[in-house]
Design an enzyme around this catalytic site. Structure first.
Site, PDB file in Angstrom:
ATOM      1  N   SER A   1     -22.216 -42.536   2.147  1.00  0.00           N
ATOM      2  CA  SER A   1     -21.965 -41.593   0.943  1.00  0.00           C
ATOM      3  C   SER A   1     -22.436 -40.090   1.429  1.00  0.00           C
ATOM      4  O   SER A   1     -22.301 -39.837   2.780  1.00  0.00           O
ATOM      5  CB  SER A   1     -22.795 -42.021  -0.225  1.00  0.00           C
ATOM      6  OG  SER A   1     -22.094 -41.147  -1.418  1.00  0.00           O
ATOM      7  N   ASN A   2     -22.712 -39.398   0.340  1.00  0.00           N
ATOM      8  CA  ASN A   2     -23.152 -37.869   0.821  1.00  0.00           C
ATOM      9  C   ASN A   2     -24.213 -37.586  -0.414  1.00  0.00           C
ATOM     10  O   ASN A   2     -24.489 -38.491  -1.316  1.00  0.00           O
ATOM     11  CB  ASN A   2     -21.980 -37.028   0.666  1.00  0.00           C
ATOM     12  CG  ASN A   2     -21.160 -36.877  -0.482  1.00  0.00           C
ATOM     13  OD1 ASN A   2     -21.754 -36.647  -1.589  1.00  0.00           O
ATOM     14  ND2 ASN A   2     -19.708 -37.583  -0.323  1.00  0.00           N
ATOM     15  N   ASP A   3     -24.607 -36.372  -0.026  1.00  0.00           N
ATOM     16  CA  ASP A   3     -25.789 -36.004  -1.147  1.00  0.00           C
ATOM     17  C   ASP A   3     -25.197 -35.237  -2.329  1.00  0.00           C
ATOM     18  O   ASP A   3     -26.245 -34.881  -3.062  1.00  0.00           O
ATOM     19  CB  ASP A   3     -26.636 -34.987  -0.259  1.00  0.00           C
ATOM     20  CG  ASP A   3     -27.426 -35.513   0.691  1.00  0.00           C
ATOM     21  OD1 ASP A   3     -27.666 -36.714   0.607  1.00  0.00           O
ATOM     22  OD2 ASP A   3     -27.506 -34.920   1.776  1.00  0.00           O
TER      23      ASP A   3
END
Length: 399
Positions: free
Chosen positions: A211-213
């Protein structure tokens, strides 16, 4: 909804008065101008001076204290307010309101109010459940007065029950919904706005993903602000953030799920705000069982669908498409390219390479790029404040 509103806060005599002090502060923080009236019973719990200092206005208690001969205070306050808020509303004042009794400043003023009234009952559970109290609540509701349902929890009497003063956040949310319902001129009323939020998760196996932040805070703030302007909002979110009850939320996880849901909702949408951080890639295969630990691991990835590009190809002339460009270098250059390549109407460019802004924090600094005007930079501020600027742009450019 609360910002800029004139609110008359009527405080009646229950132990929950001390919580109303905090509610007053919250209303002021939201941008309301608040003037306070109290019953003599309320002043036994918290002094009027407390409310006076916080509101920066005289607190009204005595019906006959008419210092200015040109006005009648309780009528003037009733006429001044855009909305009247009674918190806490005791069983006693509730009964007086139901039967039109005006024997103190608060009840006299409330009898003269011609604009919307919002009430927050708080009392002992036995008093709240009493048939008479319930009949009085029904009478107020039938007259268009909003009566909140109190919380259930620990009461002043030392046991749990119904009748507890609601949490401040719940009061604010219901008050905003009430204000929206009563507002006659909202610029996005009748418009369907689609908002995406959060970072998508792409599964590796049943317990792992990439995923990402992105926290989803920007997308959720935009959804709330669009709702405040009267829009029917559909929030398609991959975030774990809570959503107010008044917003329709469709939870998704992966980029493919988000694409399908967006496409399902897109045809009758007036505008789409693609605030989600959609993962560019996903594992080529997803293991059905948890993968066992190895000394080395190689994963193959496939490219995820470009939802913004697809929407740019699909959109009609009367639909507005807004996208985000999250970059760590050459921000404006990449954002301008995205504006043209994706056939978007607005690109919101933000630098996600700094720790104090962008992903997973409460503040951001963005630049708005459109074909109609030169780039506009919105300096570092809360995401809620930025959402106001973005929805302002949407309102101006909707047609």
């Amino acid at each position: 909804m609360i910002n800029g509103k004139k609110i008359a806060l009527y405080v009646t005599g229950g132990i929950a008065v001390y919580k109303t002090v905090d509610l007053l502060r919250e209303l002021i923080k939201y941008g309301a101008e608040v003037r306070v009236a109290m019953t003599k019973g309320a002043a036994e719990f918290v002094t009027p001076l407390t409310f006076q200092i916080l509101s920066k206005h005289t607190v009204y208690i005595d019906t006959y204290a008419e210092d200015d001969p040109s006005i009648v205070n309780h009528i003037n306050l009733a006429d001044w307010a855009d909305f009247s808020l009674v918190a806490p509303l005791t069983a006693n004042t509730l009964a007086k309101m139901a039967h039109g009794i005006a024997d103190n400043f608060v009840t006299s003023a409330l009898l003269a109010v011609t604009r919307p009234i919002f009430t927050v009952p708080a009392m002992n559970g036995n008093m709240y459940r009493n048939t008479v109290t319930q009949e009085n609540i029904e009478k107020l509701s039938n007259r268009g007065i909003y009566v909140m349902t109190p919380d259930t929890g620990f009461l002043a009497e030392g046991y749990s029950g119904e009748g507890r003063f609601p949490e401040k956040s719940r009061i604010i949310h219901e008050l905003e919904a009430f204000m929206r319902e009563k507002s006659e001129s909202l610029p996005l009323k009748g418009r369907k706005i689609l908002v995406t939020a959060g970072g998508t998760k792409e599964r590796i196996d049943p317990v792992r993903y990439i995923s990402n932040d992105s926290s989803g805070k920007m997308g959720h703030a935009l959804a709330v602000e669009a709702w405040k302007r009267g829009a029917d909002v559909v929030l398609i979110s991959a975030s774990q953030l809570d959503t107010p009850d008044y917003i329709t939320r469709i939870p998704v996880e992966s980029a493919e799920e988000m694409q399908k849901t967006v496409f399902d909702e897109f045809d009758d949408a007036d505008a789409v705000i693609m605030a989600a951080a959609v993962s560019d890639y996903a594992p080529a295969t997803v293991e059905k069982q948890k993968m066992k630990k190895k000394d080395t691991l190689t994963l193959s990835f496939k490219k995820n669908p470009d939802i913004l590009r697809s929407l740019g190809e699909m959109k009609k002339t009367n639909q507005v498409l807004i996208g985000f460009a999250a970059e760590t270098e050459d921000l404006i250059q990449y954002a301008e390219k995205k504006l043209n390549d994706k056939n978007a109407d607005l690109i919101i460019a933000n630098d996600v390479g700094k720790k104090d802004r962008g992903f997973n924090v409460d503040e951001n600094e963005v630049t708005l790029l459109s074909r109609q005007s030169e780039p506009v930079t919105i300096s570092l501020r809360s995401k809620s404040e930025i959402s106001v600027e973005v929805i302002d742009w949407l309102v101006k450019n909707m047609n």
